[in-house]
Design a protein around this motif. Structure first.
Motif, mmCIF file in Angstrom:
data_model
loop_
_atom_site.group_PDB
_atom_site.id
_atom_site.type_symbol
_atom_site.label_atom_id
_atom_site.label_comp_id
_atom_site.label_asym_id
_atom_site.label_seq_id
_atom_site.Cartn_x
_atom_site.Cartn_y
_atom_site.Cartn_z
ATOM 1 N N MET A 1 0.818 -1.191 0.000
ATOM 2 C CA MET A 1 0.000 0.000 0.000
ATOM 3 C C MET A 1 0.863 1.257 0.000
ATOM 4 O O MET A 1 0.591 2.182 -0.744
ATOM 5 C CB MET A 1 -0.921 -0.043 1.220
ATOM 6 C CG MET A 1 -1.753 1.162 1.395
ATOM 7 S SD MET A 1 -3.122 1.120 0.242
ATOM 8 C CE MET A 1 -4.027 2.507 0.768
ATOM 9 N N ARG A 2 1.898 1.267 0.833
ATOM 10 C CA ARG A 2 2.777 2.413 0.916
ATOM 11 C C ARG A 2 3.525 2.636 -0.395
ATOM 12 O O ARG A 2 3.696 3.775 -0.837
ATOM 13 C CB ARG A 2 3.755 2.225 2.072
ATOM 14 C CG ARG A 2 4.505 3.486 2.419
ATOM 15 C CD ARG A 2 5.339 3.275 3.625
ATOM 16 N NE ARG A 2 6.652 2.833 3.176
ATOM 17 C CZ ARG A 2 7.684 2.652 3.959
ATOM 18 N NH1 ARG A 2 7.542 2.835 5.248
ATOM 19 N NH2 ARG A 2 8.827 2.291 3.482
ATOM 20 N N THR A 3 3.942 1.546 -1.031
ATOM 21 C CA THR A 3 4.651 1.638 -2.301
ATOM 22 C C THR A 3 3.744 2.224 -3.385
ATOM 23 O O THR A 3 4.183 3.035 -4.196
ATOM 24 C CB THR A 3 5.156 0.245 -2.728
ATOM 25 O OG1 THR A 3 5.939 -0.295 -1.666
ATOM 26 C CG2 THR A 3 5.985 0.322 -3.976
ATOM 27 N N THR A 4 2.491 1.839 -3.381
ATOM 28 C CA THR A 4 1.538 2.358 -4.357
ATOM 29 C C THR A 4 1.324 3.854 -4.171
ATOM 30 O O THR A 4 1.270 4.609 -5.148
ATOM 31 C CB THR A 4 0.193 1.616 -4.222
ATOM 32 O OG1 THR A 4 0.426 0.216 -4.346
ATOM 33 C CG2 THR A 4 -0.782 2.070 -5.277
ATOM 34 N N ILE A 5 1.214 4.300 -2.927
ATOM 35 C CA ILE A 5 1.025 5.719 -2.656
ATOM 36 C C ILE A 5 2.248 6.512 -3.098
ATOM 37 O O ILE A 5 2.118 7.566 -3.738
ATOM 38 C CB ILE A 5 0.717 5.943 -1.159
ATOM 39 C CG1 ILE A 5 -0.659 5.374 -0.834
ATOM 40 C CG2 ILE A 5 0.784 7.421 -0.800
ATOM 41 C CD1 ILE A 5 -0.991 5.364 0.634
ATOM 42 N N THR A 7 4.366 5.676 -5.395
ATOM 43 C CA THR A 7 4.399 5.657 -6.859
ATOM 44 C C THR A 7 3.442 6.697 -7.431
ATOM 45 O O THR A 7 3.789 7.413 -8.381
ATOM 46 C CB THR A 7 4.041 4.257 -7.393
ATOM 47 O OG1 THR A 7 4.977 3.312 -6.860
ATOM 48 C CG2 THR A 7 4.092 4.209 -8.896
ATOM 49 N N LEU A 8 2.264 6.812 -6.861
ATOM 50 C CA LEU A 8 1.311 7.820 -7.310
ATOM 51 C C LEU A 8 1.842 9.234 -7.078
ATOM 52 O O LEU A 8 1.642 10.118 -7.908
ATOM 53 C CB LEU A 8 -0.036 7.625 -6.625
ATOM 54 C CG LEU A 8 -0.825 6.391 -7.057
ATOM 55 C CD1 LEU A 8 -2.083 6.245 -6.210
ATOM 56 C CD2 LEU A 8 -1.162 6.450 -8.530
ATOM 57 N N ARG A 10 5.029 10.031 -6.994
ATOM 58 C CA ARG A 10 6.116 10.252 -7.949
ATOM 59 C C ARG A 10 5.612 10.475 -9.371
ATOM 60 O O ARG A 10 6.363 10.923 -10.225
ATOM 61 C CB ARG A 10 7.093 9.081 -7.909
ATOM 62 C CG ARG A 10 8.013 9.107 -6.715
ATOM 63 C CD ARG A 10 9.120 8.095 -6.833
ATOM 64 N NE ARG A 10 8.650 6.723 -6.798
ATOM 65 C CZ ARG A 10 8.502 5.992 -5.701
ATOM 66 N NH1 ARG A 10 8.808 6.517 -4.528
ATOM 67 N NH2 ARG A 10 8.070 4.760 -5.752
ATOM 68 N N LEU A 84 7.958 4.363 -11.712
ATOM 69 C CA LEU A 84 7.829 2.931 -11.473
ATOM 70 C C LEU A 84 9.126 2.293 -10.995
ATOM 71 O O LEU A 84 9.103 1.254 -10.343
ATOM 72 C CB LEU A 84 7.333 2.229 -12.735
ATOM 73 C CG LEU A 84 5.929 2.620 -13.185
ATOM 74 C CD1 LEU A 84 5.594 1.951 -14.511
ATOM 75 C CD2 LEU A 84 4.902 2.285 -12.128
ATOM 76 N N ARG A 85 10.260 2.884 -11.314
ATOM 77 C CA ARG A 85 11.567 2.348 -10.915
ATOM 78 C C ARG A 85 12.430 3.447 -10.272
ATOM 79 O O ARG A 85 13.448 3.842 -10.839
ATOM 80 C CB ARG A 85 12.290 1.784 -12.126
ATOM 81 C CG ARG A 85 11.554 0.648 -12.778
ATOM 82 C CD ARG A 85 12.345 0.144 -13.948
ATOM 83 N NE ARG A 85 11.674 -0.976 -14.564
ATOM 84 C CZ ARG A 85 12.025 -2.237 -14.383
ATOM 85 N NH1 ARG A 85 13.027 -2.515 -13.601
ATOM 86 N NH2 ARG A 85 11.374 -3.197 -14.989
ATOM 87 N N CYS A 155 10.019 12.896 -2.142
ATOM 88 C CA CYS A 155 10.266 11.458 -2.353
ATOM 89 C C CYS A 155 11.606 11.224 -3.037
ATOM 90 O O CYS A 155 12.320 10.275 -2.698
ATOM 91 C CB CYS A 155 9.154 10.839 -3.191
ATOM 92 S SG CYS A 155 7.648 10.536 -2.290
#
Length: 174
Positions: A1-5, A7-8, A10, A84-85, A155
């Motif tokens: 969940m944290r990674t998705t947030i 990414t959004l 970024r 994404l990366r 970020c």
């Protein structure tokens, strides 16, 4: 969940670049269809957000509307890969986010100062005592984009700091 947030977040600079691309397309639409209400709506909606960065881009010698559109579209698509990366391209993500921050910050700075004239460095009208004020170009979507791009910059700073203090000694890439 944290990674998705994250990414959004970024993806914020890519959204800013895509919005600038849509603004350029709206200029072309207005040229070809000056009586279209949807073209005018699109242009006037994005105008307060992207006016200053686009005019700054057009100040570069040789910059034309089609080359600027392609450039901004490619930069926006490249930003999706960076979002994404983030660990693979930390410096590119840093630069990508901060150029978008400068562009959106330029708009926010211009919106905060009511001034007239050709010089961007003139004193605000209120300090000079002039009675002719230009309306401020404040917009809620512009503020949201600015906050999102600012968060993307934070970020990118955190990614670089985390990579610098990694215990495996992989600081040669920085």
């Amino acid at each position: 969940m944290r990674t998705t947030i994250f990414t959004l977040i970024r993806l914020g600079p890519s959204l800013a670049y895509a919005m600038a691309t849509v603004f350029l397309i709206s200029m072309v639409l207005l040229e070809h269809y000056p009586s279209s209400l949807s073209a005018w709506w699109l242009y006037t909606t994005i105008l307060p957000i992207m006016r200053e960065p686009i005019y700054l881009l057009f100040a570069v010698p040789g910059a034309e509307i089609w080359s600027a559109t392609v450039l901004l579209l490619l930069v926006s698509l490249f930003g999706i890969r960076l979002a994404l990366r983030p660990q693979q391209y930390p410096r590119s993500g840093f630069i990508h986010a901060h150029v978008a921050l400068i562009a959106t910050g330029e708009t926010m700075g211009r919106a905060a100062v009511a001034q007239a004239g050709l010089s961007g460095f003139s004193l605000p009208q209120l300090l000079r005592g002039d009675w002719s004020l230009l309306p401020l170009s404040y917009s809620t979507p512009g503020t949201v984009i600015f906050v999102l791009v600012l968060s993307a910059c934070i970020c990118s700073h955190l990614t670089i700091i985390k990579r610098a203090y990694r215990p495996d000694g992989d600081q040669a890439g920085l």
